[in-house]
Structure formats: structure tokens, C-alpha cells
Design a protein around this motif. Structure first.
Motif, mmCIF file in Angstrom:
data_model
loop_
_atom_site.group_PDB
_atom_site.id
_atom_site.type_symbol
_atom_site.label_atom_id
_atom_site.label_comp_id
_atom_site.label_asym_id
_atom_site.label_seq_id
_atom_site.Cartn_x
_atom_site.Cartn_y
_atom_site.Cartn_z
ATOM 1 N N GLU A 420 -31.440 -16.482 -47.951
ATOM 2 C CA GLU A 420 -30.477 -17.430 -48.502
ATOM 3 C C GLU A 420 -29.646 -18.001 -47.362
ATOM 4 O O GLU A 420 -29.356 -17.290 -46.391
ATOM 5 N N PRO A 421 -29.204 -19.256 -47.472
ATOM 6 C CA PRO A 421 -28.325 -19.786 -46.418
ATOM 7 C C PRO A 421 -26.999 -19.023 -46.382
ATOM 8 O O PRO A 421 -26.530 -18.545 -47.420
ATOM 9 N N VAL A 422 -26.440 -18.897 -45.194
ATOM 10 C CA VAL A 422 -25.125 -18.265 -45.058
ATOM 11 C C VAL A 422 -24.106 -19.386 -44.933
ATOM 12 O O VAL A 422 -24.231 -20.241 -44.044
ATOM 13 N N THR A 423 -23.118 -19.397 -45.812
ATOM 14 C CA THR A 423 -22.204 -20.540 -45.876
ATOM 15 C C THR A 423 -20.936 -20.290 -45.064
ATOM 16 O O THR A 423 -20.567 -19.157 -44.787
ATOM 17 N N GLY A 424 -20.257 -21.384 -44.748
ATOM 18 C CA GLY A 424 -19.035 -21.299 -43.951
ATOM 19 C C GLY A 424 -17.823 -21.739 -44.746
ATOM 20 O O GLY A 424 -17.580 -21.277 -45.864
ATOM 21 N N ARG A 425 -17.077 -22.707 -44.188
ATOM 22 C CA ARG A 425 -15.812 -23.170 -44.769
ATOM 23 C C ARG A 425 -15.957 -23.468 -46.271
ATOM 24 O O ARG A 425 -16.963 -24.039 -46.707
ATOM 25 N N GLY A 426 -14.953 -23.092 -47.009
ATOM 26 C CA GLY A 426 -14.938 -23.361 -48.444
ATOM 27 C C GLY A 426 -15.961 -22.528 -49.208
ATOM 28 O O GLY A 426 -16.162 -22.723 -50.404
ATOM 29 N N GLY A 427 -16.634 -21.614 -48.506
ATOM 30 C CA GLY A 427 -17.652 -20.787 -49.147
ATOM 31 C C GLY A 427 -18.937 -21.556 -49.441
ATOM 32 O O GLY A 427 -19.864 -21.026 -50.068
ATOM 33 N N THR A 428 -19.010 -22.809 -48.982
ATOM 34 C CA THR A 428 -20.165 -23.643 -49.331
ATOM 35 C C THR A 428 -20.713 -24.465 -48.169
ATOM 36 O O THR A 428 -21.732 -25.124 -48.315
ATOM 37 N N GLN A 429 -20.028 -24.461 -47.033
ATOM 38 C CA GLN A 429 -20.433 -25.390 -45.971
ATOM 39 C C GLN A 429 -21.698 -24.924 -45.245
ATOM 40 O O GLN A 429 -21.906 -23.723 -45.018
ATOM 41 N N LEU A 430 -22.535 -25.873 -44.867
ATOM 42 C CA LEU A 430 -23.757 -25.600 -44.115
ATOM 43 C C LEU A 430 -23.934 -26.649 -43.029
ATOM 44 O O LEU A 430 -23.425 -27.764 -43.144
ATOM 45 N N VAL A 431 -24.686 -26.266 -41.995
ATOM 46 C CA VAL A 431 -24.947 -27.190 -40.883
ATOM 47 C C VAL A 431 -26.298 -27.865 -41.114
ATOM 48 O O VAL A 431 -27.277 -27.200 -41.454
ATOM 49 N N LEU A 432 -26.341 -29.178 -40.944
ATOM 50 C CA LEU A 432 -27.616 -29.891 -41.053
ATOM 51 C C LEU A 432 -28.447 -29.633 -39.790
ATOM 52 O O LEU A 432 -27.905 -29.419 -38.705
ATOM 53 N N ASP A 433 -29.748 -29.690 -39.975
ATOM 54 C CA ASP A 433 -30.664 -29.344 -38.889
ATOM 55 C C ASP A 433 -30.984 -30.586 -38.061
ATOM 56 O O ASP A 433 -31.883 -31.356 -38.389
ATOM 57 N N LEU A 434 -30.234 -30.742 -36.993
ATOM 58 C CA LEU A 434 -30.403 -31.966 -36.187
ATOM 59 C C LEU A 434 -31.691 -31.991 -35.383
ATOM 60 O O LEU A 434 -31.991 -32.993 -34.735
ATOM 61 N N SER A 435 -32.451 -30.898 -35.411
ATOM 62 C CA SER A 435 -33.758 -30.973 -34.743
ATOM 63 C C SER A 435 -34.695 -31.863 -35.572
ATOM 64 O O SER A 435 -35.693 -32.349 -35.060
ATOM 65 N N ASN A 436 -34.356 -32.073 -36.830
ATOM 66 C CA ASN A 436 -35.183 -32.847 -37.751
ATOM 67 C C ASN A 436 -34.870 -34.355 -37.611
ATOM 68 O O ASN A 436 -33.749 -34.779 -37.867
ATOM 69 N N PRO A 437 -35.863 -35.170 -37.212
ATOM 70 C CA PRO A 437 -35.592 -36.607 -37.026
ATOM 71 C C PRO A 437 -35.073 -37.294 -38.293
ATOM 72 O O PRO A 437 -34.305 -38.251 -38.209
ATOM 73 N N GLU A 487 -32.909 -27.998 -29.450
ATOM 74 C CA GLU A 487 -33.296 -29.205 -30.208
ATOM 75 C C GLU A 487 -32.123 -29.751 -31.016
ATOM 76 O O GLU A 487 -32.034 -30.953 -31.237
ATOM 77 N N TYR A 488 -31.232 -28.869 -31.473
ATOM 78 C CA TYR A 488 -30.048 -29.355 -32.192
ATOM 79 C C TYR A 488 -29.279 -30.328 -31.293
ATOM 80 O O TYR A 488 -28.895 -31.418 -31.710
ATOM 81 N N HIS A 489 -29.088 -29.912 -30.053
ATOM 82 C CA HIS A 489 -28.275 -30.745 -29.158
ATOM 83 C C HIS A 489 -29.031 -31.952 -28.627
ATOM 84 O O HIS A 489 -28.418 -32.976 -28.322
ATOM 85 N N ARG A 490 -30.344 -31.854 -28.571
ATOM 86 C CA ARG A 490 -31.117 -33.066 -28.258
ATOM 87 C C ARG A 490 -30.983 -34.059 -29.415
ATOM 88 O O ARG A 490 -30.857 -35.257 -29.208
ATOM 89 N N GLY A 491 -31.031 -33.526 -30.630
ATOM 90 C CA GLY A 491 -30.880 -34.383 -31.811
ATOM 91 C C GLY A 491 -29.503 -35.019 -31.848
ATOM 92 O O GLY A 491 -29.354 -36.218 -32.123
ATOM 93 N N PHE A 492 -28.500 -34.221 -31.537
ATOM 94 C CA PHE A 492 -27.120 -34.722 -31.506
ATOM 95 C C PHE A 492 -27.005 -35.850 -30.474
ATOM 96 O O PHE A 492 -26.440 -36.918 -30.750
ATOM 97 N N ALA A 493 -27.587 -35.619 -29.300
ATOM 98 C CA ALA A 493 -27.527 -36.639 -28.238
ATOM 99 C C ALA A 493 -28.256 -37.910 -28.684
ATOM 100 O O ALA A 493 -27.774 -39.029 -28.460
ATOM 101 N N ALA A 494 -29.401 -37.727 -29.348
ATOM 102 C CA ALA A 494 -30.181 -38.906 -29.773
ATOM 103 C C ALA A 494 -29.373 -39.736 -30.777
ATOM 104 O O ALA A 494 -29.342 -40.970 -30.692
ATOM 105 N N VAL A 495 -28.700 -39.054 -31.712
ATOM 106 C CA VAL A 495 -27.896 -39.777 -32.707
ATOM 107 C C VAL A 495 -26.742 -40.501 -32.009
ATOM 108 O O VAL A 495 -26.477 -41.682 -32.272
#
Ligand code: GLA
Length: 732
Positions: A420-437, A487-495
């Protein structure tokens, strides 16, 4: 025609590859000397102030370290390595020898590329150096190239290595946590390994920072002594290591954190490491800071040559309570105080799941019409009516489990496979996968849609309030899961590249739960960062002091907020809050509706006076004078314009006791020959200072300084225990 061009390129390359044994990488005042004999290992001979030809010629016998400039693992295994490779046949050793040296002129820099080849395998590393010709910074990085038939695995891939001669060397670095970012730590380098690292996955400067300074002449001093500064320009996980064994050199290694990030390098693929920026100054820590600031403003910060607007941000004023009359009132208020921009923070979006608090709607970047019936366009129009600009908050790398985006794309979030995903802020937050174009396209579209619909948006506050907490990409193949962080940070840089290509002018703030993204890796796309969610003026003195080691005031968002402060609940005087905020990029983070007319007047005056000194603060040279960390119950710094015709001096009391005898602060950075007229800004005292309007030589101000009264001369009922001064010095 095409053939002709190709021919001339070849000729240039052949000529450039002519190899010299000694390679000098030099800026106006900083120099690195390498030994790059063909067929030999690349060695570093020197890093420090500029050298004469006479001295360079005899470096070899004058005690040069002659260390491998980019030590690979495999022979001499007991040493730390910069590069660890498992070759395609399983061989874990790499031996690199110089093939050729190439120097290319690049606008205002010279780029030297030294190509190394493994003695057995078709495996190459190009060690690169960019020496700026108008600022004192040398950037180094490597390009690791696999020409083997099958993939190789990189277990470590540093950006650079530097030996630092043992002596009485002290290291200054920043540490902290949320609401206490940028704390300064200064300690002597002892035997053993010192590791400064980050593994957040998304943001990398809440805790430790990817920058250090080495004071070579004993206990760090602000305005004297030799200092080496280093900053890893990377937005993701990093590791800086200082290894001190029983030898003559501390060994400094810096690069991407290889932990859980083994990188499989495919045949023909080139892995480019982030830049490590190196500087040197013999004018102490402040001197090294000035080098970082000048280089940063000129080459690494978005719009480093453009003055920043004075803004009001809605967050601490109304939090999620966004509505049209409220936004309009805030805009009217900041405009009436002389501000130039209003930024609507969190809480404006979410249709199916309105963002009433922090537990939903990230990813659903559609305006909440219950709160804002007339949309963003109406707000932009109102801003225009008030004569100011409009800005908006987004957190585009994130979603919540309660969101339309997550309902549609549960496969877009970072999470461990089979769990299951592990959530953050607000008990519901998740990080999007920036490796995904597809995720990259989505994030680009968030900004693109906002800007297309409202081209007048002047400012974006780009937030990021969560770390990678469970490791796994639903996009990357099973055998590439260890690439996630990179890849997350490559994706971030590309965006970011795409956004900047289309929207070069919009101002973008890097916020990440406060100061989580104060690093030179993100600054090329961002104009500034939010130093901390903690806006308490006293604690800000400490945080901004530390942050100023590596980052210029123009990039440090610093806001006047309410008291009691919302984080530490301290009550400070408005004058004190203003005087602290005015030492960075001034803004406000307060509900003006709750301010008295007298308070508004003081802010109006401060904003108008800040406009006068803004070029000195934002483009000037920083001289830190007395550190809040040194226990003198006060702190002081100043900015001096490049031509030394203007300066702004700040003095803040940090503790108050009866019968105190504080040091008189000597100024720095002025022209000793020139005469400066003194004017106090933000004055609240009933009487002017005794030297108001009087003139002093730069020499006197730097040799003696001015007496600063410990208290303010105000009516009895206005007295409190806060005291601060801002003096504006103008050369006659
Ligand atoms: C983070 C930021 C704050 C504010 C909130 C909004 O905490 O650091 O400045 O924007 O998010 O939720």
C-alpha cells in the motif's frame, strides 16, 4: 558546404586534443592545476589562489599532493573512491589513464575536458572543468561513458574530488530541520570520516546542505583567512564525504548519494554527474560567500540580475480560508503599503474535493468556484486594478489519495511494489513519479494551463511538501528500481526546462515545506527560495545568517509576519521584524486587516525605504560582521554596492540583559578613502541618532565603527526588549 563544416570541426578537435602535461584551470583569482600526461593517471597538483608561471613550473617539487583527480575503485582498495564500477564481465576494478585534453571557449568561461580511458575496457570518463573568466568559480563534473558490449553497474559516481592539506582546518556547514533550516555548524576536521548527506528523495536542504566551506587557517573568521568553498549543484540525494586518515590531506568527495541508487549504464549511454562548484578566497568566509553570490546571481539563479518585487503572501494571513473579498482586501492592503505583488497561497483549488485543509485535492488544479466564483482571471484583474501583480501557489509534484487525479491515475504515484502507498501530510499526500514521462507532461500542463488561461500571472510559488517515503516506481522496470531517485530528478529537470523554455519571465519561488530546496541544483529554474516556514524574526537571524554562506540575499525570501509568531509564539516588535526581513528579499506574510494604522504606516515607510536600498541588498557584496552564533547577544552584517558608493548596515540584538557592554562593530567592505553620510532607516526613536546625517570616512567606519545604542528612545509605554538598527551609508 556541410562537408566543409565537418572538416573544420575535426581539425579543431585534433588540435585541441594535443596533450600538455600540466593543465591550468583558472578564474581571475582562483586556480586549479592538474597533471594530465597521456597514458598516465590524471592528478591534481593544486587548488587555491592564482599562481604565477614560475610557481606552476615547480609545483611538482614544491609539495603538490599529486592525488588521482578522480580516484576509481579497484586498485588501492583501502582508499575511498569517486567512482565504483562493476564492468560487464563482473570485474570490479577500474583504472583510468589520460587520453586527451580539450579546452573550449564557452561565452565567459573556459571548459576543459580531460578524457580518461580504462586500461582494459572500452570504458571512458571525461573529467570536466568550467572556469569562469569573470567570477571566481570552477565547476567540475564527469561524463561516464560505457562502450562495453553489455551494461555496467555504477555503485558510486561522484562529481568531484579535492584534497585539502591538513593543518588547522575547520569546516563550516549547514544543518537543521523543518522550521529551523540553515543552522550554521563550524567544527575542526578531526580524524575519521565526516559525511554530510541527504536521502529525502524530493527536497534536499531541510536538514543538511550540499555545500561546505573549509577554513584553512584555524577557527573560521568572516573577513580574513584562506577559505575553500564547495557546493554540489544537485536537486536530489547527495553525499559529501571528508575522509581524514593518517596522511597529509583531508580528502573531500562530493556527488549524488549512491545509497539505494546503483545505476545500470547501458552500452553507449553517458552518465553526466551534477556540477560541483569550487571557489577559494583569502578574505575569509564572507569572501567565499561573495564568490558564491556573484557566480550565483550571474550564472545559476533565474533572473539574478532582476530586482525582486515586494510581496504579500496569503498563507499566514488566512491559511486555507481563501475567498474573493478576502483576497481583494489583502491586495488592496499590500498595494496601499507600497507592495508590488500579491501571492495567493494554498487552498484555492479542488472541485470534487475542495481544498479546505491539507488532506485532499493536490493534483486537481481547477479553481474551487465556491471560494472563487469568478476564477483566477478575476483575481488577476483586481490585482491590476490595485496596481500590483498577481502570483499563485501550486504543489505540482504531489497528489492526495483523496483527489480526482489519484482516482484516475493511481499508477502515477511513488510506492513500493506489492505494498500500500505510505501517505504523508494530511494522512493522504503522495509523491507523483516524475520518472514517468506522462507525469512530466501532466506537471508541465499544470503550469502551462494556468499560464495560458492567465498570462498575466507574474509569480508562482512552487511547493513540495513530501519526501519519498516508500521506495518504488510503477513506471520503471523491475530491474531499474534503483534508478528511481536519479530519474525523479531528471524528470524534475526536464519539466523545469520545458516550463522555462515557454515561460522564461515568470518569477518562480522554490518552496519545499519551507527551506527544503535551497540548493544550487534547482536555482537555474527558480528566482528565489522560501528560507523557512518559521518567520520568527529572531530565529530567522540565525537561519538567514547560515543560508547567506552560500546564497545571496536576492534569493532569500524573508517576510514580515504577525506576533505572537505562528511557529515559536514569540512576540517581537514590528520594527525588529521589519529590520530582519529587510536584510533579504522583503515580503509580508500577515493579515493586514489585523494591523493597526500605526503598524501599517511603519510597514509603508519600510517598503518605501527598502525600495531605495533594494539594489544594494539584492545585488551588493555581503560582509558578515558579528555572528549571532558567537554569543555576543547581537548580530551584524552589511551589504556594499559593487562600486562602494552605497552600503546598508544591519545590527540586531539577539538577547537583552541589564548593564550590557557589547562590542562596537567595525564595518567592512567600504572604500577607506571615501566619505559616507549616515542615515537611519525604519527609525522609531523620538530623537535621531547622534550621527544622523553626519559623514565619516570609510576608514573610520571600518577601523572604529559607530556606537549603536542598545535600546530605542521611545515613549515609556512603547518600550520592549527588542532592538535593531538599519543604517544606509551613501558616499558623497
Ligand atoms: C508549505 C509551505 C508554506 C505554505 C504551505 C501551504 O508548508 O512551506 O509556506 O505554502 O505549504 O500548504
Amino acid at each position: 558546404m556541410v562537408k566543409k563544416i565537418l572538416l573544420s570541426v575535426c581539425l579543431v578537435t585534433v588540435a585541441a586534443l594535443t596533450v600538455m602535461a600540466q593543465v591550468r584551470i583558472a578564474t581571475p583569482n582562483v586556480e586549479m592545476v592538474l597533471k594530465a600526461a597521456p597514458g598516465e593517471e590524471l592528478q591534481i597538483q593544486y587548488f587555491g589562489g592564482g599562481l604565477s608561471e614560475t610557481d606552476v613550473a615547480v609545483l611538482d617539487v614544491a609539495g603538490a599532493p599529486n592525488h588521482n583527480a578522480y580516484p576509481p575503485y579497484g586498485l588501492w582498495c583501502a582508499s575511498e573512491a569517486s567512482l565504483v564500477v562493476t564492468h560487464s564481465d563482473g570485474n570490479m576494478s577500474t583504472v583510468l589513464k589520460v587520453e586527451g585534453v580539450e579546452t573550449v571557449d564557452e561565452h565567459t568561461a573556459k571548459v576543459t575536458r580531460i578524457r580518461l580511458k580504462d586500461t582494459v575496457y572500452p570504458f571512458f570518463v571525461t573529467v570536466c572543468y568550467r572556469a569562469y573568466q569573470d567570477v571566481d568559480m570552477i565547476e567540475t563534473w564527469t561524463e561516464i561513458e560505457n562502450q562495453e558490449k553489455r551494461p555496467v553497474t555504477l555503485a558510486r559516481f561522484d562529481s568531484g574530488y579535492l584534497p585539502v592539506r591538513v593543518g588547522d582546518v575547520w569546516v563550516s556547514h549547514l544543518y537543521g530541520t523543518w522550521a529551523n533550516e540553515g543552522r550554521l555548524a563550524q567544527e575542526p576536521l578531526e580524524r575519521g570520516m565526516m559525511v554530510i548527506k541527504n536521502k529525502d528523495g524530493v527536497r534536499n536542504s531541510h536538514t543538511d546542505h550540499a555545500e561546505v566551506m573549509f577554513s584553512l587557517d584555524g577557527k573560521p573568521a568572516e573577513n580574513e583567512g584562506r577559505v575553500i568553498g564547495a557546493a554540489l549543484c544537485y536537486s536530489g540525494n547527495y553525499e559529501l564525504r571528508i575522509d581524514t586518515r593518517d596522511t597529509d590531506y583531508h580528502q573531500f568527495y562530493a556527488g549524488i548519494n549512491p545509497d539505494n541508487s546503483a545505476y545500470i549504464l547501458a552500452p553507449k549511454e553517458v552518465f553526466k554527474t551534477p556540477e560541483l562548484a569550487l571557489t577559494y578566497s583569502d578574505e575569509g568566509l564572507s569572501g567565499a560567500s561573495r564568490n558564491f553570490h556573484k557566480w550565483g546571481r550571474k550564472y545559476k539563479l533565474a533572473h539574478g540580475d532582476r530586482l525582486r518585487k515586494i510581496l504579500l503572501n496569503s498563507w499566514e494571513g488566512v491559511y486555507f480560508d481563501i475567498n474573493e473579498p478576502g483576497m481583494d482586501q489583502m491586495m488592496a492592503d499590500i498595494a496601499s503599503m507600497g507592495g508590488e505583488l500579491f501571492v495567493m497561497d494554498d487552498g484555492w483549488f479542488g472541485v470534487k474535493y475542495p481544498r479546505l485543509t491539507d488532506n485532499c485535492a493536490l493534483g486537481d488544479w481547477k479553481v474551487d468556484r465556491n471560494k472563487l466564483p469568478n476564477g483566477i482571471g478575476w483575481l488577476v484583474e483586481q490585482a491590476d486594478r490595485h496596481g500590483i501583480k498577481f502570483g499563485i501557489w501550486i504543489e505540482p509534484e504531489m497528489t492526495n489519495t483523496t483527489s480526482e487525479l489519484y482516482e484516475k491515475h493511481p499508477d502515477w504515484v511513488i510506492k513500493a511494489p506489492e505494498r500500500e502507498p505510505v501517505t504523508g501530510r494530511g494522512g493522504t499526500q503522495l509523491v507523483l513519479d516524475l520518472s514517468n514521462p506522462e507525469v512530466q507532461d501532466f506537471i508541465f500542463k499544470v503550469v502551462d494551463d494556468l499560464m495560458t488561461e492567465n498570462p498575466e500571472i507574474d509569480y508562482i510559488k512552487w511547493d513540495a511538501n513530501m519526501s519519498v517515503v516508500s521506495h518504488g516506481s510503477q513506471y520503471l522496470p523491475k530491474d531499474r528500481q534503483s534508478h528511481l531517485y536519479i530519474e525523479y530528478h531528471r524528470g524534475f529537470a526536464a519539466v523545469c526546462d520545458r516550463i522555462r523554455a515557454k515561460y522564461p519571465d515568470v518569477t518562480i519561488q522554490a518552496c519545499a515545506s519551507g527551506g527544503g530546496r535551497a540548493n544550487w541544483g534547482v536555482m537555474p529554474w527558480f528566482d528565489e527560495f522560501w528560507v523557512s516556514d518559521n518567520t520568527d524574526a529572531l530565529q530567522r537571524i540565525y537561519m538567514q545568517w547560515g543560508t547567506s554562506y552560500f546564497f545571496p540575499a536576492i534569493a532569500m525570501a524573508s517576510h514580515i509576519s504577525a506576533t505572537p509568531n505562528h511557529t515559536v509564539f514569540r512576540t517581537t516588535s514590528l520594527k525588529y521584524r521589519i529590520d530582519v526581513a529587510m536584510s533579504g528579499r522583503l515580503g509580508m506574510e500577515i493579515q493586514p486587516k489585523n494591523m493597526t494604522d500605526e503598524e501599517k504606516d511603519l510597514c509603508r515607510k519600510a517598503i518605501s525605504e527598502y525600495k531605495e536600498i533594494r539594489p544594494v541588498v539584492q545585488f551588493g557584496d555581503l560582509y558578515r560582521l558579528v555572528s549571532p552564533y558567537d554569543g555576543h547577544n547581537m548580530a551584524s552584517l552589511m551589504y556594499v554596492s559593487e562600486n562602494k558608493s552605497e552600503a546598508v548596515f544591519y545590527w540586531w540584538k539577539t538577547e537583552t540583559f541589564y548593564d550590557e557592554h557589547l562590542p562596537r562593530v567595525k564595518m567592512a567592505g567600504l572604500d577607506p578613502e571615501r566619505i559616507y553620510k549616515v542615515r537611519e532607516l525604519n527609525r522609531i526613536d523620538n530623537e535621531p541618532l547622534p550621527y544622523e546625517g553626519l559623514s565619516f570616512t570609510g576608514e573610520f567606519l571600518m577601523e572604529n565603527g559607530l556606537e549603536i545604542p542598545l535600546k530605542h528612545n521611545v515613549d515609556y509605554h512603547k518600550q520592549d526588549d527588542w532592538s535593531s538598527r538599519v543604517l544606509y551609508l551613501v558616499a558623497e
